[in-house]
Design an enzyme around this catalytic site. Structure first.
Site, short mmCIF file in Angstrom:
data_model
loop_
_atom_site.label_atom_id
_atom_site.label_comp_id
_atom_site.label_asym_id
_atom_site.label_seq_id
_atom_site.Cartn_x
_atom_site.Cartn_y
_atom_site.Cartn_z
N CYS A 119 -4.53 10.21 22.33
CA CYS A 119 -3.40 9.88 21.46
C CYS A 119 -3.66 10.31 20.02
CB CYS A 119 -3.12 8.39 21.52
SG CYS A 119 -1.84 7.84 20.39
N CYS A 135 -6.32 4.97 -13.59
CA CYS A 135 -5.90 3.58 -13.42
C CYS A 135 -6.56 3.04 -12.16
CB CYS A 135 -4.38 3.52 -13.31
SG CYS A 135 -3.71 1.86 -13.26
#
Length: 351
Positions: A44, A323
């Site tokens: 998958c 930041c």
């Protein structure tokens, strides 16, 4: 004159087609030219995206279909066309090696199962390495031999090494599925038996490779959420947003030096902000396309911790604003630099 107009129209159409195709998987032509590609199948594709997307140096991981005979397959018919689920990885070879990608790949699959992977059965869920050039083929074959020599499994390794063929991107619904549908993804992954199998086989070695279990024990829930799950802490309610002491900031996981108080400034955002890194090579920047905007994510190189983002609205001399999340950092005051092993930075604060 008409022929010239026709020529330019055709040329523009070709360029537009190529550019649109490149953007379809989120990688611009300019960026694509600087990146290498790796293609792996491991069952998958939902479960194969996350391990690679977390690696520093990986720009993009795309879920899709390959190794078939039909064109433009969809999720409804790719199996009938002979395709298998795979992921195509765009990575910067200056930051991460193909060998590292192979190392991670082998620890995501059952290489002895020729009938599928875990709960998913059928050829479309089998494992494979698709090489893009002779060097990748050589490295893949070497890694397979080394892997087999470890005698981890009682059965022979059957994962094939094949030449890469046309790769078709899967529908947008399948891209970054673990981010878009975290609860369904966790439920599916747990129910598939993948993690149980891999943990039984690899135990602590696999966990260290992916940085999960070991870090979970070391970090607080908030630190883990920030650094490992790309979370964001509240503004003005974090440890260092208003810290004015002199010293350096290091990665909370690895301790690698990242930023200095000499480059810290008051941004008004409520998060610790810096104009530049202390050690540039310890910082990795990646495109972040979450929340329907493109931002530049900042990660640490050694630990691959999520730190925050960088913006171009900062003050001189760089015009940048790194930041960051306080929970991703540990502050070392000047008086403790020698004691904590960061003596090489003491002279910075004597000027």
């Amino acid at each position: 004159m008409e022929n010239r107009v026709l020529f330019y129209l055709v040329l523009f159409s070709v360029f537009f087609f190529v550019y649109s195709f490149a953007l379809a998987d989120g990688v611009s032509p300019e960026k694509r030219s600087k990146l290498a590609q790796a293609t792996f199948a491991g069952g998958c594709f939902w479960c194969m995206e996350k391990p690679f997307e977390q690696l520093a140096g990986v720009e993009k991981v795309v879920s899709g279909y390959t190794d078939g005979t039909s064109t433009n397959p969809t999720y409804e018919n790719y199996g009938a066309g002979g395709h298998i689920e795979a992921v195509q990885i765009y990575y910067d070879p200056d930051i991460i090696s193909y060998e590292k990608l192979l190392h991670v790949f082998w620890r995501q699959i059952d290489p002895t199962d020729a009938g599928g992977q875990f709960v998913d059965r059928g050829r479309e869920y089998t494992s494979a390495i698709f090489y893009h050039d002779d060097e990748q083929k050589k490295l893949a074959e070497e890694s397979k031999k080394e892997f087999a020599a470890q005698e981890i499994f009682s059965k022979p390794i059957v994962t094939p090494i094949l030449a890469a063929s046309t790769f078709y991107s899967a529908e947008e619904y399948h891209q970054d599925y673990y981010k878009k549908n975290p609860l369904r993804y966790k439920y599916y992954r747990y129910g598939s038996g993948r993690d149980k199998f891999l943990d039984n086989v690899w135990g602590e070695d696999r966990e260290k490779t992916m940085g999960f279990s070991e870090r979970k024990k070391k970090l607080t829930p908030l630190q883990y959420k920030i650094t490992q799950e790309e979370g964001t802490e509240p503004p003005f309610k974090n440890e260092y947003w208003d810290n004015k002491r002199a010293g350096i900031y290091v990665d909370i996981v690895s301790g690698e030096p990242l930023f200095s108080s000499l480059d810290k400034f008051v941004s008004g955002t409520g998060w610790p902000s810096f104009t530049r890194p202390l050690v540039s090579k310890n910082i990795v920047e990646k495109k972040d396309r979450k929340f329907f905007v493109v931002r530049t994510e900042v990660r640490s190189r050694q630990a691959d911790s999520h730190l925050g983002h960088v913006f171009d609205d900062g003050p001189p001399p760089t015009g940048l604003r790194y930041c960051l999340n306080s929970a991703a950092l540990r502050f070392i005051p000047v008086e403790d630099l020698e004691k904590d092993g960061y003596g090489q930075f003491v002279d910075l604060f004597r000027k």
